[in-house]
Design a protein around this motif. Sequence first.
Motif, PDB file in Angstrom:
ATOM      1  N   GLY A 106       0.805  -1.182   0.055  1.00 18.56           N
ATOM      2  CA  GLY A 106      -0.064  -0.046  -0.067  1.00 18.56           C
ATOM      3  C   GLY A 106       0.953   1.391   0.053  1.00 18.56           C
ATOM      4  O   GLY A 106       0.470   2.275  -0.781  1.00 18.56           O
ATOM      5  N   PHE A 107       1.925   1.325   0.976  1.00 21.20           N
ATOM      6  CA  PHE A 107       3.020   2.493   0.876  1.00 21.20           C
ATOM      7  C   PHE A 107       3.585   2.528  -0.551  1.00 21.20           C
ATOM      8  O   PHE A 107       3.534   3.578  -0.939  1.00 21.20           O
ATOM      9  N   LEU A 108       3.883   1.579  -1.200  1.00 22.01           N
ATOM     10  CA  LEU A 108       4.490   1.585  -2.383  1.00 22.01           C
ATOM     11  C   LEU A 108       3.651   2.322  -3.506  1.00 22.01           C
ATOM     12  O   LEU A 108       3.923   3.194  -4.339  1.00 22.01           O
ATOM     13  N   ALA A 109       2.217   1.626  -3.534  1.00 22.90           N
ATOM     14  CA  ALA A 109       1.331   2.039  -4.409  1.00 22.90           C
ATOM     15  C   ALA A 109       0.883   3.632  -4.390  1.00 22.90           C
ATOM     16  O   ALA A 109       0.883   4.425  -5.207  1.00 22.90           O
ATOM     17  N   PHE A 110       0.580   4.000  -2.951  1.00 20.92           N
ATOM     18  CA  PHE A 110       0.361   5.274  -2.826  1.00 20.92           C
ATOM     19  C   PHE A 110       1.807   6.310  -2.971  1.00 20.92           C
ATOM     20  O   PHE A 110       1.504   7.414  -3.734  1.00 20.92           O
ATOM     21  N   ALA A 111       2.934   5.977  -2.902  1.00 23.03           N
ATOM     22  CA  ALA A 111       4.154   6.757  -3.386  1.00 23.03           C
ATOM     23  C   ALA A 111       4.023   6.757  -4.701  1.00 23.03           C
ATOM     24  O   ALA A 111       4.518   7.930  -5.237  1.00 23.03           O
ATOM     25  N   LEU A 112       3.658   6.115  -5.502  1.00 26.03           N
ATOM     26  CA  LEU A 112       3.996   6.237  -7.056  1.00 26.03           C
ATOM     27  C   LEU A 112       2.657   6.805  -7.494  1.00 26.03           C
ATOM     28  O   LEU A 112       2.900   7.531  -8.343  1.00 26.03           O
ATOM     29  N   PHE A 113       1.551   6.642  -6.817  1.00 25.20           N
ATOM     30  CA  PHE A 113       0.402   7.071  -7.464  1.00 25.20           C
ATOM     31  C   PHE A 113      -0.379   7.777  -6.345  1.00 25.20           C
ATOM     32  O   PHE A 113      -1.287   6.919  -5.754  1.00 25.20           O
ATOM     33  N   PRO A 114      -0.333   8.820  -5.927  1.00 24.24           N
ATOM     34  CA  PRO A 114      -1.174   9.465  -4.992  1.00 24.24           C
ATOM     35  C   PRO A 114      -2.544   9.006  -4.915  1.00 24.24           C
ATOM     36  O   PRO A 114      -3.187   9.267  -6.004  1.00 24.24           O
ATOM     37  N   VAL A 115      -3.200   8.358  -3.994  1.00 24.12           N
ATOM     38  CA  VAL A 115      -4.570   7.639  -4.117  1.00 24.12           C
ATOM     39  C   VAL A 115      -5.621   8.919  -3.494  1.00 24.12           C
ATOM     40  O   VAL A 115      -5.422   9.172  -2.390  1.00 24.12           O
ATOM     41  N   PRO A 116      -6.624   9.212  -4.586  1.00 19.66           N
ATOM     42  CA  PRO A 116      -7.868  10.206  -4.110  1.00 19.66           C
ATOM     43  C   PRO A 116      -8.541   9.524  -2.766  1.00 19.66           C
ATOM     44  O   PRO A 116      -8.773   8.015  -2.797  1.00 19.66           O
ATOM     45  N   TRP A 117      -9.328  10.182  -2.121  1.00 19.19           N
ATOM     46  CA  TRP A 117     -10.335   9.650  -0.869  1.00 19.19           C
ATOM     47  C   TRP A 117     -11.222   8.811  -1.528  1.00 19.19           C
ATOM     48  O   TRP A 117     -11.518   7.799  -0.916  1.00 19.19           O
TER      49      TRP A 117
END
Length: 163
Positions: free
Chosen positions: A42-53
């Motif tokens: 989850g951290f890596l995914a969020f770091a690569l592609f900021p996730v909207p709410w």
Amino acid sequence: MPQNTTFFRKSRGPKNLAWYASTLFGLGFFSAMPGTVGSAAGFLAFALFPVPWYAIVAVAGLAVWASEKHSREVGDHDPAEVILDEVVGTWAAMYGLPPGFSLPALFLFRIVDIIKPFPVNASERLPGGWGIVADDLVGGVMVNLILSGIQWLYFGGGWSVIF
């Protein structure tokens, strides 16, 4: 090479959509510490592609459905291999924070997820997939609020407002 080692746990349940979603395509079986693996993913995914709410909400809904279905199929109320809930919790912990707070959010989320203080352990008692996902979501929101408070206090002029 042996099929079942410390790093590769034996797969359980039928390999259907719920299995693939809840275990992140089997990643939940990769380690003896699947929660940490899920949080790191989850951290890596969020770091690569900021996730909207709204993506966090959508994935949380998918996680509730998939984790409940998978837990029923394997006969375990909270299977360790279900790690999509860890992704949701990690995203909730990181949402809206500056990039410099991402790693502290990950580590603090893991601590909260392991210790499970009051609101987290209470939400874990919800039935089915709701309980599986809710403890991580509540833990992620709790971490986000703690780090947002620290950000405001030290970097947003919070001390000057207080004193």
